[in-house]
Design a protein around this motif. Structure first.
Motif, PDB file in Angstrom:
ATOM      1  N   SER A 181       0.826  -1.200   0.000  1.00  0.00           N
ATOM      2  CA  SER A 181       0.000   0.000   0.000  1.00  0.00           C
ATOM      3  C   SER A 181       0.863   1.253   0.000  1.00  0.00           C
ATOM      4  O   SER A 181       0.361   2.371  -0.011  1.00  0.00           O
ATOM      5  N   GLU A 182       2.169   1.065  -0.006  1.00  0.00           N
ATOM      6  CA  GLU A 182       3.092   2.187   0.020  1.00  0.00           C
ATOM      7  C   GLU A 182       3.284   2.741  -1.391  1.00  0.00           C
ATOM      8  O   GLU A 182       3.144   2.021  -2.387  1.00  0.00           O
ATOM      9  N   SER A 183       3.616   4.000  -1.465  1.00  0.00           N
ATOM     10  CA  SER A 183       3.821   4.616  -2.778  1.00  0.00           C
ATOM     11  C   SER A 183       5.304   4.701  -3.144  1.00  0.00           C
ATOM     12  O   SER A 183       5.660   4.759  -4.314  1.00  0.00           O
ATOM     13  N   ASP A 184       6.145   4.706  -2.118  1.00  0.00           N
ATOM     14  CA  ASP A 184       7.581   4.742  -2.372  1.00  0.00           C
ATOM     15  C   ASP A 184       8.246   3.529  -1.746  1.00  0.00           C
ATOM     16  O   ASP A 184       7.960   3.189  -0.594  1.00  0.00           O
ATOM     17  N   TYR A 185       9.123   2.923  -2.493  1.00  0.00           N
ATOM     18  CA  TYR A 185       9.785   1.716  -2.012  1.00  0.00           C
ATOM     19  C   TYR A 185      10.919   1.381  -2.976  1.00  0.00           C
ATOM     20  O   TYR A 185      11.138   2.095  -3.964  1.00  0.00           O
ATOM     21  N   TYR A 186      11.627   0.335  -2.662  1.00  0.00           N
ATOM     22  CA  TYR A 186      12.720  -0.132  -3.517  1.00  0.00           C
ATOM     23  C   TYR A 186      12.476  -1.592  -3.874  1.00  0.00           C
ATOM     24  O   TYR A 186      11.942  -2.361  -3.075  1.00  0.00           O
ATOM     25  N   LEU A 187      12.905  -1.955  -5.047  1.00  0.00           N
ATOM     26  CA  LEU A 187      12.808  -3.341  -5.509  1.00  0.00           C
ATOM     27  C   LEU A 187      14.187  -3.802  -5.943  1.00  0.00           C
ATOM     28  O   LEU A 187      14.970  -3.028  -6.498  1.00  0.00           O
ATOM     29  N   PHE A 188      14.449  -5.060  -5.698  1.00  0.00           N
ATOM     30  CA  PHE A 188      15.769  -5.616  -5.983  1.00  0.00           C
ATOM     31  C   PHE A 188      15.623  -6.993  -6.632  1.00  0.00           C
ATOM     32  O   PHE A 188      14.666  -7.723  -6.375  1.00  0.00           O
ATOM     33  N   TRP A 189      16.596  -7.338  -7.432  1.00  0.00           N
ATOM     34  CA  TRP A 189      16.814  -8.711  -7.848  1.00  0.00           C
ATOM     35  C   TRP A 189      18.187  -9.133  -7.342  1.00  0.00           C
ATOM     36  O   TRP A 189      19.184  -8.452  -7.583  1.00  0.00           O
ATOM     37  N   TYR A 190      18.180 -10.259  -6.638  1.00  0.00           N
ATOM     38  CA  TYR A 190      19.418 -10.852  -6.157  1.00  0.00           C
ATOM     39  C   TYR A 190      19.615 -12.191  -6.856  1.00  0.00           C
ATOM     40  O   TYR A 190      18.660 -12.908  -7.157  1.00  0.00           O
ATOM     41  N   LYS A 191      20.868 -12.535  -7.037  1.00  0.00           N
ATOM     42  CA  LYS A 191      21.242 -13.807  -7.651  1.00  0.00           C
ATOM     43  C   LYS A 191      22.029 -14.612  -6.620  1.00  0.00           C
ATOM     44  O   LYS A 191      22.906 -14.060  -5.952  1.00  0.00           O
ATOM     45  N   GLN A 192      21.692 -15.884  -6.492  1.00  0.00           N
ATOM     46  CA  GLN A 192      22.429 -16.754  -5.568  1.00  0.00           C
ATOM     47  C   GLN A 192      22.927 -17.977  -6.321  1.00  0.00           C
ATOM     48  O   GLN A 192      22.178 -18.936  -6.530  1.00  0.00           O
ATOM     49  N   PRO A 193      24.196 -17.959  -6.730  1.00  0.00           N
ATOM     50  CA  PRO A 193      24.757 -19.161  -7.366  1.00  0.00           C
ATOM     51  C   PRO A 193      24.821 -20.296  -6.347  1.00  0.00           C
ATOM     52  O   PRO A 193      24.790 -20.039  -5.136  1.00  0.00           O
ATOM     53  N   PRO A 194      24.930 -21.536  -6.802  1.00  0.00           N
ATOM     54  CA  PRO A 194      24.987 -22.658  -5.859  1.00  0.00           C
ATOM     55  C   PRO A 194      26.107 -22.475  -4.837  1.00  0.00           C
ATOM     56  O   PRO A 194      27.249 -22.176  -5.198  1.00  0.00           O
ATOM     57  N   SER A 195      25.746 -22.638  -3.569  1.00  0.00           N
ATOM     58  CA  SER A 195      26.716 -22.572  -2.462  1.00  0.00           C
ATOM     59  C   SER A 195      27.454 -21.234  -2.376  1.00  0.00           C
ATOM     60  O   SER A 195      28.553 -21.160  -1.831  1.00  0.00           O
ATOM     61  N   ARG A 196      26.853 -20.222  -2.906  1.00  0.00           N
ATOM     62  CA  ARG A 196      27.478 -18.888  -2.832  1.00  0.00           C
ATOM     63  C   ARG A 196      26.467 -17.910  -2.227  1.00  0.00           C
ATOM     64  O   ARG A 196      25.293 -18.204  -2.109  1.00  0.00           O
ATOM     65  N   GLN A 197      26.972 -16.727  -1.868  1.00  0.00           N
ATOM     66  CA  GLN A 197      26.052 -15.774  -1.268  1.00  0.00           C
ATOM     67  C   GLN A 197      25.233 -15.063  -2.318  1.00  0.00           C
ATOM     68  O   GLN A 197      25.573 -15.037  -3.493  1.00  0.00           O
ATOM     69  N   MET A 198      24.150 -14.479  -1.850  1.00  0.00           N
ATOM     70  CA  MET A 198      23.315 -13.652  -2.712  1.00  0.00           C
ATOM     71  C   MET A 198      24.072 -12.386  -3.086  1.00  0.00           C
ATOM     72  O   MET A 198      24.658 -11.728  -2.232  1.00  0.00           O
ATOM     73  N   ILE A 199      24.025 -12.076  -4.352  1.00  0.00           N
ATOM     74  CA  ILE A 199      24.645 -10.843  -4.811  1.00  0.00           C
ATOM     75  C   ILE A 199      23.609 -10.013  -5.554  1.00  0.00           C
ATOM     76  O   ILE A 199      22.711 -10.552  -6.197  1.00  0.00           O
ATOM     77  N   LEU A 200      23.737  -8.722  -5.433  1.00  0.00           N
ATOM     78  CA  LEU A 200      22.784  -7.825  -6.063  1.00  0.00           C
ATOM     79  C   LEU A 200      22.956  -7.852  -7.568  1.00  0.00           C
ATOM     80  O   LEU A 200      24.067  -7.741  -8.086  1.00  0.00           O
ATOM     81  N   VAL A 201      21.832  -7.999  -8.271  1.00  0.00           N
ATOM     82  CA  VAL A 201      21.845  -7.941  -9.735  1.00  0.00           C
ATOM     83  C   VAL A 201      21.434  -6.550 -10.194  1.00  0.00           C
ATOM     84  O   VAL A 201      22.109  -5.918 -11.016  1.00  0.00           O
ATOM     85  N   ILE A 202      20.327  -6.067  -9.635  1.00  0.00           N
ATOM     86  CA  ILE A 202      19.798  -4.797 -10.107  1.00  0.00           C
ATOM     87  C   ILE A 202      18.834  -4.242  -9.065  1.00  0.00           C
ATOM     88  O   ILE A 202      18.243  -5.000  -8.285  1.00  0.00           O
TER      89      ILE A 202
END
Lengths: 116, 114
Positions: A28-49
């Motif tokens: 219901s918010e008008s301002d916010y942020y959206l992210f895509w993260y990628k998690q390769p096998p056995s690796r940490q999540m990294i920011l894509v965009i």
């Protein structure tokens, strides 16, 4: 509370082709942020965009771009010229603006397979 | 490139035991977070920490959980008396600022409670 939905548990793409991963969210918010993260096998999540909701222009980062449809609450990720290294779990995430909470809300993820 | 690190990568414990999960955030970051992901479910927020105190916590983060920054580099999550349902992957994250800032995640600790 905000919810994030990724309706595709698994996707596959031929190397060098384009694939689109879908994400919808509810807020219901008008301002916010959206992210895509990628998690390769056995690796940490990294920011894509990352996309700020107040920006109408869709974010791009090299071969990665988003289609942000604020009215439809949709935030899809397009991967062009797919490479073997793109194989991973992809998570869509939502975050409120500061001072209203700094936690991320994640979708369940989409497992992307890249076929040589 | 600086990374968030977590130890151990895997931990197996008996129900009722205490566990401490350790994280080393990126050195100039000021905000720290713990998330967990039960197998097959979403990544869920547990707690955020800033200036040596909890700034936000979820319903999951009950009295069995605590966080601490015991020194200038480590950030720990303690589960006092583990339950079977605490079995999950636990992710630590950090961010330099809070304002719209990307959170950088560690590789996770897989906790199995038997």
């Amino acid at each position: 509370a905000q919810t994030v939905t990724q309706s595709q548990p698994e996707m596959s793409v031929q190397e060098a082709e384009t694939v689109t991963l879908s994400c919808t969210y509810d807020t219901s918010e008008s301002d916010y942020y959206l992210f895509w993260y990628k998690q390769p096998p056995s690796r940490q999540m990294i920011l894509v965009i990352r996309q700020e909701a107040y920006k109408q222009q869709n974010a791009t980062e090299n071969r990665f771009s988003v289609n942000f449809q604020k009215a439809a609450k949709s935030f899809s990720l397009k991967i062009s010229d797919s490479q073997l290294g793109d194989a991973a779990m992809y998570f869509c995430a939502y975050r409120s603006i500061p001072n209203t909470g700094n936690q991320f809300y994640f979708g369940t993820g989409t497992s992307l397979t890249v076929i040589p | 490139e600086p990374e968030v690190t977590q130890t151990p990568s895997h931990q197996v414990t008996q129900m009722g035991q205490e566990v401490i999960l350790r994280c080393v955030p990126i050195s100039n970051h000021l905000y720290f977070y713990w998330y967990r992901q039960i197998l097959g479910q979403k990544v869920e927020f547990l707690v955020s920490f800033y200036n040596n105190e909890i700034s936000e916590k979820s319903e999951i983060f009950d009295d069995q959980f605590s966080v601490e920054r015991p020194d200038g580099s480590n950030f720990t999550l303690k589960i006092r008396s583990t339950k079977l349902e605490d079995s999950a992957m636990y992710f630590c994250a950090s961010s330099e600022f809070v304002s719209g800032e990307t959170q950088y995640f560690g590789p996770g600790t897989r906790l199995l409670v038997l």
